[in-house]
Design a protein around this motif. Structure first.
Motif, PDB file in Angstrom:
ATOM      1  N   GLU A  35       0.825  -1.202   0.000  1.00  0.00           N
ATOM      2  CA  GLU A  35       0.000   0.000   0.000  1.00  0.00           C
ATOM      3  C   GLU A  35       0.865   1.260   0.000  1.00  0.00           C
ATOM      4  O   GLU A  35       0.599   2.218  -0.725  1.00  0.00           O
ATOM      5  CB  GLU A  35      -0.911  -0.018   1.229  1.00  0.00           C
ATOM      6  N   ALA A  36       1.936   1.237   0.814  1.00  0.00           N
ATOM      7  CA  ALA A  36       2.828   2.396   0.897  1.00  0.00           C
ATOM      8  C   ALA A  36       3.565   2.609  -0.426  1.00  0.00           C
ATOM      9  O   ALA A  36       3.682   3.738  -0.913  1.00  0.00           O
ATOM     10  CB  ALA A  36       3.831   2.203   2.036  1.00  0.00           C
ATOM     11  N   TYR A  37       4.067   1.520  -1.029  1.00  0.00           N
ATOM     12  CA  TYR A  37       4.760   1.627  -2.315  1.00  0.00           C
ATOM     13  C   TYR A  37       3.823   2.154  -3.399  1.00  0.00           C
ATOM     14  O   TYR A  37       4.203   2.979  -4.233  1.00  0.00           O
ATOM     15  CB  TYR A  37       5.316   0.258  -2.720  1.00  0.00           C
ATOM     16  N   ASP A  38       2.605   1.658  -3.389  1.00  0.00           N
ATOM     17  CA  ASP A  38       1.611   2.104  -4.371  1.00  0.00           C
ATOM     18  C   ASP A  38       1.360   3.605  -4.227  1.00  0.00           C
ATOM     19  O   ASP A  38       1.319   4.349  -5.215  1.00  0.00           O
ATOM     20  CB  ASP A  38       0.311   1.317  -4.151  1.00  0.00           C
ATOM     21  N   ARG A  39       1.230   4.050  -2.988  1.00  0.00           N
ATOM     22  CA  ARG A  39       0.995   5.468  -2.719  1.00  0.00           C
ATOM     23  C   ARG A  39       2.198   6.314  -3.128  1.00  0.00           C
ATOM     24  O   ARG A  39       2.060   7.378  -3.742  1.00  0.00           O
ATOM     25  CB  ARG A  39       0.685   5.665  -1.238  1.00  0.00           C
ATOM     26  N   ASP A  40       3.406   5.819  -2.811  1.00  0.00           N
ATOM     27  CA  ASP A  40       4.631   6.555  -3.156  1.00  0.00           C
ATOM     28  C   ASP A  40       4.769   6.750  -4.659  1.00  0.00           C
ATOM     29  O   ASP A  40       5.099   7.846  -5.125  1.00  0.00           O
ATOM     30  CB  ASP A  40       5.856   5.809  -2.618  1.00  0.00           C
ATOM     31  N   LEU A  41       4.523   5.691  -5.423  1.00  0.00           N
ATOM     32  CA  LEU A  41       4.647   5.800  -6.884  1.00  0.00           C
ATOM     33  C   LEU A  41       3.552   6.685  -7.464  1.00  0.00           C
ATOM     34  O   LEU A  41       3.777   7.422  -8.429  1.00  0.00           O
ATOM     35  CB  LEU A  41       4.616   4.413  -7.526  1.00  0.00           C
ATOM     36  N   GLY A  42       2.365   6.602  -6.865  1.00  0.00           N
ATOM     37  CA  GLY A  42       1.275   7.450  -7.330  1.00  0.00           C
ATOM     38  C   GLY A  42       1.615   8.923  -7.157  1.00  0.00           C
ATOM     39  O   GLY A  42       1.398   9.746  -8.057  1.00  0.00           O
ATOM     40  N   GLN A  43       2.177   9.262  -5.999  1.00  0.00           N
ATOM     41  CA  GLN A  43       2.556  10.651  -5.733  1.00  0.00           C
ATOM     42  C   GLN A  43       3.704  11.090  -6.639  1.00  0.00           C
ATOM     43  O   GLN A  43       3.737  12.241  -7.094  1.00  0.00           O
ATOM     44  CB  GLN A  43       2.937  10.803  -4.262  1.00  0.00           C
ATOM     45  N   PHE A  44       4.617  10.170  -6.919  1.00  0.00           N
ATOM     46  CA  PHE A  44       5.744  10.508  -7.794  1.00  0.00           C
ATOM     47  C   PHE A  44       5.259  10.779  -9.217  1.00  0.00           C
ATOM     48  O   PHE A  44       5.687  11.741  -9.861  1.00  0.00           O
ATOM     49  CB  PHE A  44       6.760   9.366  -7.787  1.00  0.00           C
ATOM     50  N   MET A  45       4.367   9.944  -9.704  1.00  0.00           N
ATOM     51  CA  MET A  45       3.853  10.138 -11.065  1.00  0.00           C
ATOM     52  C   MET A  45       3.037  11.428 -11.163  1.00  0.00           C
ATOM     53  O   MET A  45       3.108  12.142 -12.172  1.00  0.00           O
ATOM     54  CB  MET A  45       3.006   8.936 -11.481  1.00  0.00           C
ATOM     55  N   ALA A  46       2.265  11.724 -10.106  1.00  0.00           N
ATOM     56  CA  ALA A  46       1.502  12.970 -10.106  1.00  0.00           C
ATOM     57  C   ALA A  46       2.449  14.171 -10.110  1.00  0.00           C
ATOM     58  O   ALA A  46       2.202  15.175 -10.798  1.00  0.00           O
ATOM     59  CB  ALA A  46       0.581  13.024  -8.886  1.00  0.00           C
ATOM     60  N   PHE A  47       3.546  14.079  -9.366  1.00  0.00           N
ATOM     61  CA  PHE A  47       4.546  15.143  -9.343  1.00  0.00           C
ATOM     62  C   PHE A  47       5.166  15.324 -10.726  1.00  0.00           C
ATOM     63  O   PHE A  47       5.305  16.449 -11.222  1.00  0.00           O
ATOM     64  CB  PHE A  47       5.626  14.818  -8.316  1.00  0.00           C
ATOM     65  N   LEU A  48       5.561  14.195 -11.348  1.00  0.00           N
ATOM     66  CA  LEU A  48       6.188  14.273 -12.670  1.00  0.00           C
ATOM     67  C   LEU A  48       5.238  14.869 -13.701  1.00  0.00           C
ATOM     68  O   LEU A  48       5.657  15.640 -14.569  1.00  0.00           O
ATOM     69  CB  LEU A  48       6.629  12.881 -13.130  1.00  0.00           C
ATOM     70  N   ALA A  49       3.965  14.498 -13.623  1.00  0.00           N
ATOM     71  CA  ALA A  49       2.991  15.026 -14.576  1.00  0.00           C
ATOM     72  C   ALA A  49       2.927  16.550 -14.490  1.00  0.00           C
ATOM     73  O   ALA A  49       2.880  17.250 -15.510  1.00  0.00           O
ATOM     74  CB  ALA A  49       1.615  14.417 -14.310  1.00  0.00           C
ATOM     75  N   GLY A  50       2.938  17.070 -13.253  1.00  0.00           N
ATOM     76  CA  GLY A  50       2.931  18.512 -13.085  1.00  0.00           C
ATOM     77  C   GLY A  50       4.265  19.138 -13.458  1.00  0.00           C
ATOM     78  O   GLY A  50       4.320  20.231 -14.025  1.00  0.00           O
ATOM     79  N   HIS A  51       5.331  18.420 -13.152  1.00  0.00           N
ATOM     80  CA  HIS A  51       6.688  18.902 -13.409  1.00  0.00           C
ATOM     81  C   HIS A  51       6.982  18.969 -14.907  1.00  0.00           C
ATOM     82  O   HIS A  51       7.676  19.883 -15.380  1.00  0.00           O
ATOM     83  CB  HIS A  51       7.671  17.949 -12.713  1.00  0.00           C
ATOM     84  N   MET A  52       6.442  18.009 -15.655  1.00  0.00           N
ATOM     85  CA  MET A  52       6.728  17.920 -17.091  1.00  0.00           C
ATOM     86  C   MET A  52       5.595  18.452 -17.958  1.00  0.00           C
ATOM     87  O   MET A  52       5.692  18.461 -19.178  1.00  0.00           O
ATOM     88  CB  MET A  52       7.032  16.462 -17.457  1.00  0.00           C
ATOM     89  N   GLY A  53       4.501  18.837 -17.338  1.00  0.00           N
ATOM     90  CA  GLY A  53       3.423  19.461 -18.089  1.00  0.00           C
ATOM     91  C   GLY A  53       2.545  18.526 -18.888  1.00  0.00           C
ATOM     92  O   GLY A  53       2.021  18.909 -19.933  1.00  0.00           O
ATOM     93  N   GLY A  54       2.352  17.301 -18.410  1.00  0.00           N
ATOM     94  CA  GLY A  54       1.485  16.359 -19.105  1.00  0.00           C
ATOM     95  C   GLY A  54       1.618  14.972 -18.529  1.00  0.00           C
ATOM     96  O   GLY A  54       2.484  14.712 -17.685  1.00  0.00           O
ATOM     97  N   PRO A  55       0.738  14.051 -18.945  1.00  0.00           N
ATOM     98  CA  PRO A  55       0.795  12.677 -18.432  1.00  0.00           C
ATOM     99  C   PRO A  55       2.172  12.047 -18.643  1.00  0.00           C
ATOM    100  O   PRO A  55       2.830  12.288 -19.653  1.00  0.00           O
ATOM    101  CB  PRO A  55      -0.279  11.953 -19.256  1.00  0.00           C
TER     102      PRO A  55
END
Length: 309
Positions: A35-55
């Motif tokens: 559960e923790a790993y799933d949450r960590d990767l989810g937050q990382f991908m959400a960060f990257l999406a905002g950081h890179m300007g797209g999915p």
């Protein structure tokens, strides 16, 4: 992947799901870790999406730099995430990217330039030998119902006399119990055999002679008042009562009894690798912390006893 559902394209979502399946079925990580790993990767991908300007796409991950990961870690620290949790986040990222590399999907050096956060070393709070013995011996005095008193004494005896985690003690079945050994299923589903010293074996036998419920081989060994599986909270509450009755510190918990088991064995000359096996530690480094605990106690005794202490 709730956090990354709209932050990644379909291909990355599929890779994330496949990685999660591997962690659960092959590596057999504990549900809370998954559960923790799933949450960590989810937050990382959400960060990257905002950081890179797209999915996030495979191309996005191929362009990943160490600076991107450090920026994410800095953001999480600013959100009051501690060093231990940050280290877990980095471990989750390395696990996922390692999976992609094994699958031949992606190779990146970005994670190799990011340092693991330093985790403050905290020593286990072990009880003294006298405190541990008094904790077990006093258990019967706090309960009027003989079978419940015997049950709680048996569980607490397993924590101190066999070094079991409270979750391991309460997951035991009647079939796990032999005359001289105990079959214990620990973290990650790993099974180990733990010898039972006479006082612990006697505590369990006393409980078995008093428990009012039929215990089939595959059933849980320790039962609640209504016959269901015993809740760990009840043992924690019993330890709270014992702390009040004996004047023990707040650190005197079921897990502290496990720490005491290891510390006292080491203090009597126990072999570190044997203690590792008894505790079910995957790595010797997890067990080596008890050498520091024992040294700390030795120095305390030295300071009190030495004429110039």
């Amino acid at each position: 992947m709730t956090d990354s559902a709209f932050a990644t394209d379909e291909f990355i979502r599929e890779r994330l799901a496949a990685w999660q399946r591997e962690l659960g079925s092959v590596r057999r990580l504990a549900p809370k870790t998954l559960e923790a790993y799933d949450r960590d990767l989810g937050q990382f991908m959400a960060f990257l999406a905002g950081h890179m300007g797209g999915p996030v796409t495979l191309s996005s991950l191929q362009q990943l730099r160490g600076a991107d990961i450090r920026a994410f870690m800095a953001q999480r620290r600013n959100e009051s995430l501690g060093s231990r949790s940050l280290a877990r986040v980095l471990s989750a990222l390395k696990s996922f990217f390692g999976f992609l590399e094994r699958q031949g999907t992606l190779t990146t050096e970005a994670l190799n330039v990011v340092r693991t956060p330093k985790i403050p070393r905290s020593l286990p709070k072990a009880l003294t030998v006298v405190e541990a013995k008094r904790t077990i011996e006093t258990t019967n005095e706090l309960e009027d119902r003989p079978w419940i008193a015997a049950r709680d004494m048996a569980v607490i005896s397993l924590c101190y006399g066999a070094g079991l985690r409270i979750s391991e003690a309460l997951s035991l079945t009647r079939a796990d119990l032999d005359t001289d050994t105990l079959r214990v299923t620990g973290k990650g589903g790993k099974v180990r055999m733990v010898p039972l010293i006479a006082p612990v074996r006697q505590a369990i036998e006393t409980y078995l002679g008093l428990v009012p419920y039929k215990l089939w081989p595959e059933d849980g060994l320790f039962r609640g008042v209504r016959g269901g599986v015993l809740s760990p909270r009840l043992i924690q509450l019993r330890l709270e009562q014992l702390r009040g009755a004996l004047g023990l510190p707040p650190s005197a918990t079921p897990h502290a009894l496990r720490h005491s088991f290891a510390t006292h064995l080491l203090g009597k000359g126990g072999d570190l690798r044997a203690i590792q096996e008894l505790l079910g530690h995957a790595s010797l480094s997890s067990t080596q912390i008890y050498t520091a605990v024992d040294t700390e106690r030795l120095l305390e005794s030295y300071a009190k006893a030495h004429p110039r202490g």
